[in-house]
Design an enzyme around this catalytic site. Structure first.
Site, mmCIF file in Angstrom:
data_model
loop_
_atom_site.group_PDB
_atom_site.id
_atom_site.type_symbol
_atom_site.label_atom_id
_atom_site.label_comp_id
_atom_site.label_asym_id
_atom_site.label_seq_id
_atom_site.Cartn_x
_atom_site.Cartn_y
_atom_site.Cartn_z
ATOM 1 N N HIS A 18 0.845 -1.201 0.000
ATOM 2 C CA HIS A 18 0.000 0.000 0.000
ATOM 3 C C HIS A 18 0.884 1.256 0.000
ATOM 4 O O HIS A 18 0.604 2.221 -0.703
ATOM 5 C CB HIS A 18 -0.897 0.034 1.245
ATOM 6 C CG HIS A 18 -1.868 -1.105 1.353
ATOM 7 N ND1 HIS A 18 -2.001 -1.860 2.491
ATOM 8 C CD2 HIS A 18 -2.769 -1.604 0.471
ATOM 9 C CE1 HIS A 18 -2.941 -2.780 2.301
ATOM 10 N NE2 HIS A 18 -3.415 -2.649 1.091
ATOM 11 N N LYS A 42 -16.576 -8.390 5.122
ATOM 12 C CA LYS A 42 -15.619 -9.263 5.812
ATOM 13 C C LYS A 42 -15.213 -8.622 7.139
ATOM 14 O O LYS A 42 -15.096 -7.402 7.248
ATOM 15 C CB LYS A 42 -14.402 -9.572 4.938
ATOM 16 C CG LYS A 42 -13.677 -8.367 4.398
ATOM 17 C CD LYS A 42 -12.581 -8.802 3.426
ATOM 18 C CE LYS A 42 -11.876 -7.604 2.847
ATOM 19 N NZ LYS A 42 -11.033 -7.890 1.711
ATOM 20 N N ARG A 96 -1.617 -6.189 -8.621
ATOM 21 C CA ARG A 96 -0.509 -7.099 -8.333
ATOM 22 C C ARG A 96 -0.347 -8.169 -9.404
ATOM 23 O O ARG A 96 0.747 -8.487 -9.816
ATOM 24 C CB ARG A 96 -0.717 -7.780 -6.976
ATOM 25 C CG ARG A 96 -0.418 -6.878 -5.817
ATOM 26 C CD ARG A 96 -0.978 -7.413 -4.531
ATOM 27 N NE ARG A 96 -2.422 -7.355 -4.546
ATOM 28 C CZ ARG A 96 -3.189 -7.509 -3.480
ATOM 29 N NH1 ARG A 96 -2.651 -7.793 -2.332
ATOM 30 N NH2 ARG A 96 -4.494 -7.413 -3.586
ATOM 31 N N SER A 134 -2.469 -8.193 2.494
ATOM 32 C CA SER A 134 -2.852 -8.091 3.907
ATOM 33 C C SER A 134 -3.397 -9.422 4.421
ATOM 34 O O SER A 134 -3.128 -9.821 5.553
ATOM 35 C CB SER A 134 -3.930 -7.021 4.102
ATOM 36 O OG SER A 134 -3.426 -5.758 3.797
HETATM 37 P P1 ADP Z 1 -9.262 -4.767 -0.588
HETATM 38 O O1 ADP Z 1 -9.806 -5.395 0.619
HETATM 39 O O2 ADP Z 1 -10.165 -3.824 -1.312
HETATM 40 O O3 ADP Z 1 -8.506 -5.700 -1.505
HETATM 41 P P2 ADP Z 1 -6.690 -3.855 0.230
HETATM 42 O O4 ADP Z 1 -6.438 -2.940 1.331
HETATM 43 O O5 ADP Z 1 -6.127 -5.206 0.340
HETATM 44 O O6 ADP Z 1 -8.216 -3.780 -0.003
HETATM 45 O O7 ADP Z 1 -6.146 -3.234 -1.120
HETATM 46 C C1 ADP Z 1 -6.497 -1.943 -1.529
HETATM 47 C C2 ADP Z 1 -5.855 -1.675 -2.868
HETATM 48 O O8 ADP Z 1 -4.452 -1.801 -2.727
HETATM 49 C C3 ADP Z 1 -6.249 -2.625 -3.983
HETATM 50 O O9 ADP Z 1 -6.308 -1.898 -5.195
HETATM 51 C C4 ADP Z 1 -5.121 -3.607 -4.025
HETATM 52 O O10 ADP Z 1 -4.964 -4.168 -5.308
HETATM 53 C C5 ADP Z 1 -3.955 -2.704 -3.682
HETATM 54 N N1 ADP Z 1 -2.843 -3.456 -3.120
HETATM 55 C C6 ADP Z 1 -2.872 -4.268 -2.052
HETATM 56 N N2 ADP Z 1 -1.657 -4.812 -1.835
HETATM 57 C C7 ADP Z 1 -0.844 -4.309 -2.799
HETATM 58 C C8 ADP Z 1 0.541 -4.508 -3.148
HETATM 59 N N3 ADP Z 1 1.310 -5.347 -2.469
HETATM 60 N N4 ADP Z 1 1.033 -3.826 -4.212
HETATM 61 C C9 ADP Z 1 0.228 -3.000 -4.923
HETATM 62 N N5 ADP Z 1 -1.085 -2.788 -4.672
HETATM 63 C C10 ADP Z 1 -1.611 -3.443 -3.624
#
Ligand code: ADP
Length: 168
Positions: A18, A42, A96, A134
């Site tokens: 992030h 969730k 990703r 995450s």
């Molecule tokens: P969600 O629950 O909507 O997937 P996340 O917090 O996991 O929320 O992710 C929010 C955004 O950040 C999404 O667009 C996801 O693709 C992006 N994201 C999460 N992890 C990474 C990463 N390691 N590299 C790039 N983008 C990421």
């Protein structure tokens, strides 16, 4: 005119993936609202207030280094509604892999149909942080693994507290 972006996510917990997207978004927008989603269907490990506090702490160096203004908000409805509420003309998302691509592009297109005035911008994950998710961080932490490669120290402490483990 100053450009404002909205970056929605669960940030449960915030990861170096992030942070990579946030730092790179500084090249596209002048101000970025980090929208912590509280209605994803969730159950979150870390409460929304703590997720915001963590984001505030760990994004401070990015603001200082890039000049990007960062603001924080929770939202529990549509990302497009939250983006509009915060006067953001762009939604920022990270990609990703192919499954992110399929899901994110479809969602971006449906958001575009609902809100043609808001453009979704996708940033490809950087090689060093591309594998971080995450959900996997939480699984690893639950099994006692070391997640220090994937999330900042402040976030580790919050994960440990949420899992009721002694902090590192
Ligand atoms: P969600 O629950 O909507 O997937 P996340 O917090 O996991 O929320 O992710 C929010 C955004 O950040 C999404 O667009 C996801 O693709 C992006 N994201 C999460 N992890 C990474 C990463 N390691 N590299 C790039 N983008 C990421």
């Amino acid at each position: 005119m100053a450009r404002t972006g909205f970056y929605p996510g669960s940030f449960d917990p915030v990861t170096y993936g992030h942070l990579d997207i946030i730092a790179r978004a500084a090249r596209i927008v002048d101000k970025l609202i980090l929208g912590v989603g509280t209605h994803h269907g969730k159950q979150a490990l870390i409460d929304a207030e703590t997720r915001i506090r963590l984001l505030e702490e760990v994004t401070k160096p990015i603001s200082e280094h890039t000049g990007l203004k960062i603001a924080f908000a929770t939202f529990d409805g549509l990302a497009v509604d939250a983006a509009r509420h915060h006067h953001a003309g762009l939604i920022v998302r990270g990609l990703r892999d192919a499954s992110d691509f399929d899901y994110e592009v479809q969602m971006g297109q449906m958001n575009g149909a609902m809100a043609p005035d808001i453009e979704t911008v996708f940033l490809a994950a950087s090689p060093a942080t591309r594998m971080i998710a995450s959900s996997l961080v939480k699984q690893i932490a639950k099994m006692g693994g070391d997640v220090s490669l994937f999330i900042p120290r402040e976030a580790q402490a919050a994960v440990d507290a949420a899992l009721k483990k002694p902090s590192h």
